[in-house]
Design a protein around this motif. Structure first.
Motif, PDB file in Angstrom:
ATOM      1  N   ASN A 155      -0.713   5.634  -5.141  1.00  0.00           N
ATOM      2  CA  ASN A 155      -1.750   4.607  -5.307  1.00  0.00           C
ATOM      3  C   ASN A 155      -1.980   3.846  -4.012  1.00  0.00           C
ATOM      4  OD1 ASN A 155      -2.171   5.182  -7.963  1.00  0.00           O
ATOM      5  ND2 ASN A 155      -0.884   3.510  -8.754  1.00  0.00           N
ATOM      6  N   VAL A 156      -0.868   3.490  -3.357  1.00  0.00           N
ATOM      7  CA  VAL A 156      -0.981   2.764  -2.090  1.00  0.00           C
ATOM      8  C   VAL A 156      -1.664   3.640  -1.047  1.00  0.00           C
ATOM      9  CG1 VAL A 156       0.341   1.782  -0.185  1.00  0.00           C
ATOM     10  CG2 VAL A 156       1.002   1.296  -2.536  1.00  0.00           C
ATOM     11  N   VAL A 157      -1.240   4.901  -1.001  1.00  0.00           N
ATOM     12  CA  VAL A 157      -1.835   5.830  -0.039  1.00  0.00           C
ATOM     13  C   VAL A 157      -3.334   5.955  -0.306  1.00  0.00           C
ATOM     14  CG1 VAL A 157      -1.861   8.242   0.715  1.00  0.00           C
ATOM     15  CG2 VAL A 157       0.326   7.101   0.334  1.00  0.00           C
ATOM     16  N   GLY A 158      -3.692   6.063  -1.593  1.00  0.00           N
ATOM     17  CA  GLY A 158      -5.106   6.197  -1.951  1.00  0.00           C
ATOM     18  C   GLY A 158      -5.911   4.977  -1.539  1.00  0.00           C
ATOM     19  N   LYS A 159      -5.345   3.802  -1.787  1.00  0.00           N
ATOM     20  CA  LYS A 159      -6.042   2.565  -1.434  1.00  0.00           C
ATOM     21  C   LYS A 159      -6.170   2.429   0.089  1.00  0.00           C
ATOM     22  CE  LYS A 159      -8.189  -1.070  -2.678  1.00  0.00           C
ATOM     23  NZ  LYS A 159      -7.669  -2.312  -3.238  1.00  0.00           N
ATOM     24  N   LEU A 160      -5.066   2.747   0.791  1.00  0.00           N
ATOM     25  CA  LEU A 160      -5.118   2.661   2.252  1.00  0.00           C
ATOM     26  C   LEU A 160      -6.163   3.617   2.821  1.00  0.00           C
ATOM     27  CD1 LEU A 160      -1.333   2.356   3.239  1.00  0.00           C
ATOM     28  CD2 LEU A 160      -3.159   0.780   3.910  1.00  0.00           C
ATOM     29  N   PHE A 161      -6.307   4.754   2.154  1.00  0.00           N
ATOM     30  CA  PHE A 161      -7.253   5.768   2.636  1.00  0.00           C
ATOM     31  C   PHE A 161      -8.687   5.247   2.654  1.00  0.00           C
ATOM     32  CE2 PHE A 161      -9.586   9.917   2.126  1.00  0.00           C
ATOM     33  CZ  PHE A 161      -9.281  10.395   3.388  1.00  0.00           C
ATOM     34  N   ILE A 164      -1.802  -3.063   6.465  1.00  0.00           N
ATOM     35  CA  ILE A 164      -1.032  -2.192   5.557  1.00  0.00           C
ATOM     36  C   ILE A 164      -0.316  -3.050   4.511  1.00  0.00           C
ATOM     37  CG2 ILE A 164       0.909  -0.565   5.399  1.00  0.00           C
ATOM     38  CD1 ILE A 164       0.180   0.381   8.266  1.00  0.00           C
ATOM     39  N   LEU A 165       0.300  -4.146   4.959  1.00  0.00           N
ATOM     40  CA  LEU A 165       1.052  -5.011   4.030  1.00  0.00           C
ATOM     41  C   LEU A 165       0.150  -5.642   2.981  1.00  0.00           C
ATOM     42  CD1 LEU A 165       3.520  -6.771   6.519  1.00  0.00           C
ATOM     43  CD2 LEU A 165       4.074  -4.973   4.850  1.00  0.00           C
ATOM     44  N   THR A 166      -1.078  -5.959   3.362  1.00  0.00           N
ATOM     45  CA  THR A 166      -2.010  -6.562   2.407  1.00  0.00           C
ATOM     46  C   THR A 166      -2.309  -5.597   1.267  1.00  0.00           C
ATOM     47  OG1 THR A 166      -2.969  -7.865   4.181  1.00  0.00           O
ATOM     48  CG2 THR A 166      -4.292  -7.648   2.185  1.00  0.00           C
ATOM     49  N   VAL A 167      -2.551  -4.325   1.615  1.00  0.00           N
ATOM     50  CA  VAL A 167      -2.797  -3.324   0.577  1.00  0.00           C
ATOM     51  C   VAL A 167      -1.549  -3.130  -0.271  1.00  0.00           C
ATOM     52  CG1 VAL A 167      -3.337  -0.891   0.154  1.00  0.00           C
ATOM     53  CG2 VAL A 167      -4.598  -2.167   1.909  1.00  0.00           C
ATOM     54  N   MET A 168      -0.379  -3.108   0.363  1.00  0.00           N
ATOM     55  CA  MET A 168       0.872  -2.924  -0.393  1.00  0.00           C
ATOM     56  C   MET A 168       1.105  -4.063  -1.372  1.00  0.00           C
ATOM     57  SD  MET A 168       3.540  -1.370   2.298  1.00  0.00           S
ATOM     58  CE  MET A 168       3.528   0.413   2.580  1.00  0.00           C
ATOM     59  N   ARG A 169       0.790  -5.279  -0.940  1.00  0.00           N
ATOM     60  CA  ARG A 169       1.018  -6.448  -1.791  1.00  0.00           C
ATOM     61  C   ARG A 169       0.259  -6.296  -3.105  1.00  0.00           C
ATOM     62  NH1 ARG A 169      -0.936 -11.207   1.302  1.00  0.00           N
ATOM     63  NH2 ARG A 169      -2.894 -10.565   0.368  1.00  0.00           N
ATOM     64  N   ASP A 170      -0.956  -5.743  -3.023  1.00  0.00           N
ATOM     65  CA  ASP A 170      -1.782  -5.626  -4.222  1.00  0.00           C
ATOM     66  C   ASP A 170      -1.490  -4.381  -5.046  1.00  0.00           C
ATOM     67  OD1 ASP A 170      -2.980  -7.944  -3.430  1.00  0.00           O
ATOM     68  OD2 ASP A 170      -4.622  -6.942  -2.369  1.00  0.00           O
ATOM     69  N   GLU A 171      -1.086  -3.305  -4.383  1.00  0.00           N
ATOM     70  CA  GLU A 171      -1.016  -2.011  -5.078  1.00  0.00           C
ATOM     71  C   GLU A 171       0.387  -1.536  -5.429  1.00  0.00           C
ATOM     72  OE1 GLU A 171      -3.613  -0.072  -6.107  1.00  0.00           O
ATOM     73  OE2 GLU A 171      -4.898  -1.750  -5.524  1.00  0.00           O
ATOM     74  N   LEU A 172       1.398  -2.025  -4.702  1.00  0.00           N
ATOM     75  CA  LEU A 172       2.730  -1.439  -4.844  1.00  0.00           C
ATOM     76  C   LEU A 172       3.474  -1.975  -6.061  1.00  0.00           C
ATOM     77  CD1 LEU A 172       4.198   0.643  -3.066  1.00  0.00           C
ATOM     78  CD2 LEU A 172       5.360  -1.250  -1.958  1.00  0.00           C
ATOM     79  N   HIS A 173       4.181  -1.090  -6.725  1.00  0.00           N
ATOM     80  CA  HIS A 173       5.060  -1.459  -7.835  1.00  0.00           C
ATOM     81  C   HIS A 173       6.093  -2.463  -7.325  1.00  0.00           C
ATOM     82  CE1 HIS A 173       8.152  -0.982 -10.907  1.00  0.00           C
ATOM     83  NE2 HIS A 173       7.216  -0.461 -11.673  1.00  0.00           N
ATOM     84  N   ASP A 174       6.378  -3.496  -8.129  1.00  0.00           N
ATOM     85  CA  ASP A 174       7.290  -4.567  -7.696  1.00  0.00           C
ATOM     86  C   ASP A 174       8.648  -4.038  -7.228  1.00  0.00           C
ATOM     87  OD1 ASP A 174       5.564  -6.642  -7.954  1.00  0.00           O
ATOM     88  OD2 ASP A 174       6.177  -7.171 -10.000  1.00  0.00           O
TER      89      ASP A 174
END
Ligand code: 2AM
Ligand code: CA
Ligand code: CA
Ligand code: CA
Length: 267
Positions: free
Chosen positions: A170-176, A253-263
């Motif tokens: 999901n993170v990879v997809g969003k970053l893409f 990168i961290l901004t996208v991770m904050r929103d998309e990454l599993h806790d």
């Protein structure tokens, strides 16, 4: 040159030459399975012994931590050599010419010198804390990207433990949707060296081991970049989750991770 860097370079070149020699004679390479999707060869082990011998000759009391040998505790526990004798074994076994030797020296938890050596291209990346990073002696600078727009990011997939693969994808997809493209090269040490050299704009990967990134981390920092965990902190030596690049790319990168990454992965 820092005396420990001299030894690290000697060890890396020696091991690199051995790896390159075996690359030319694939019949001399014996791969055995370590775990799921995970292989090791006689060359990983021989290269590591070679590195350990070179270090021991000059620094018999230092502690050495290697991927294949584990921790070889020395009288001096404050000085640790962290080595990955062959980063990119999967590439090496497939005869995909992209792998490296990585050696870092940490004193009281702070990395002082680092070398990442690509024997197929004869590229020697070196860094000394406070004195910059070099490629074959020439000073390195990372890219000056202002945000993720147009960037190329290196990454690796969690090939062993696929438990969190979905969240990660999901993170990879969003970053893409934010960057231009990705590179997935199979060697985290070279990915970080390439961030330092400005060949990619950033890097992120989950679940790395200290030997995968200890050398590359100093290269990135000494080329003007930053290295953090997945929440912008400095727990990557324990979590194995690494983000690298210039401060603006890392922030993106961290901004996208904050929103998309599993806790569970946020550390
Ligand atoms: P290695 O070759 O030293 O084991 C992080 O991606 C690290 O995992 C890499 O630097 C590499 O280190 C290893 N790796 C990457 N992709 C792999 C794969 N498909 N199979 C096995 N190991 C891999
Ligand atoms: Ca391995
Ligand atoms: Ca590795
Ligand atoms: Ca390895």
């Amino acid at each position: 040159m820092h005396p420990m860097l001299t030894i690290a370079v000697r060890a890396a070149r020696k091991a690199g030459n051995l790896i390159a020699k075996h690359y030319e004679t694939p019949d001399s390479v014996e791969a055995t399975q370590k775990g799921t999707n995970d292989f090791v060869t006689n060359v990983d082990r021989d290269a590591e012994s070679m590195i350990v011998d070179v270090i021991r000759k000059s620094y018999p009391k230092h502690t050495i931590i290697g991927e294949e040998c584990g921790e070889l505790e020395g009288e001096e526990k404050d000085v640790q050599w962290i080595i990955d004798p062959l980063d990119g074994t999967a590439n090496f076994v497939k005869r995909f010419p992209h792998f490296a030797v990585s050696i870092a020296v940490r004193i009281k938890g702070r990395t002082e010198v680092a070398v990442v050596y690509d024997p197929m291209r004869n590229e020697l990346f070196t860094a000394t804390r406070g004195q910059g990073a070099q490629l074959n002696g020439y000073r390195l600078r990372g890219t000056s990207a202002k945000d993720l727009d147009g960037t190329i990011l290196a990454t690796g997939f969690p090939f062993k433990v696929k438990q969190h693969a979905t969240s990660y994808i999901n993170v990879v997809g969003k970053l893409f949707t934010h960057c231009a493209d990705f590179r997935r090269t199979g060697s985290a040490a070279l990915d970080l060296a390439y961030v330092a050299a400005g060949r990619v704009d950033g890097f992120f990967e989950i679940g790395l081991k200290p030997w995968d990134f200890a050398g590359g981390e100093l290269l990135v920092r000494e080329s003007g970049g930053v290295v953090t965990d997945f929440v912008g902190g400095h727990n990557h030596f324990s979590s194995g989750n690494v983000v690298a690049g210039n401060p603006r790319v890392v922030k993106g990168i961290l901004t996208v991770m904050r929103d998309e990454l599993h806790d569970a992965l946020k550390r």
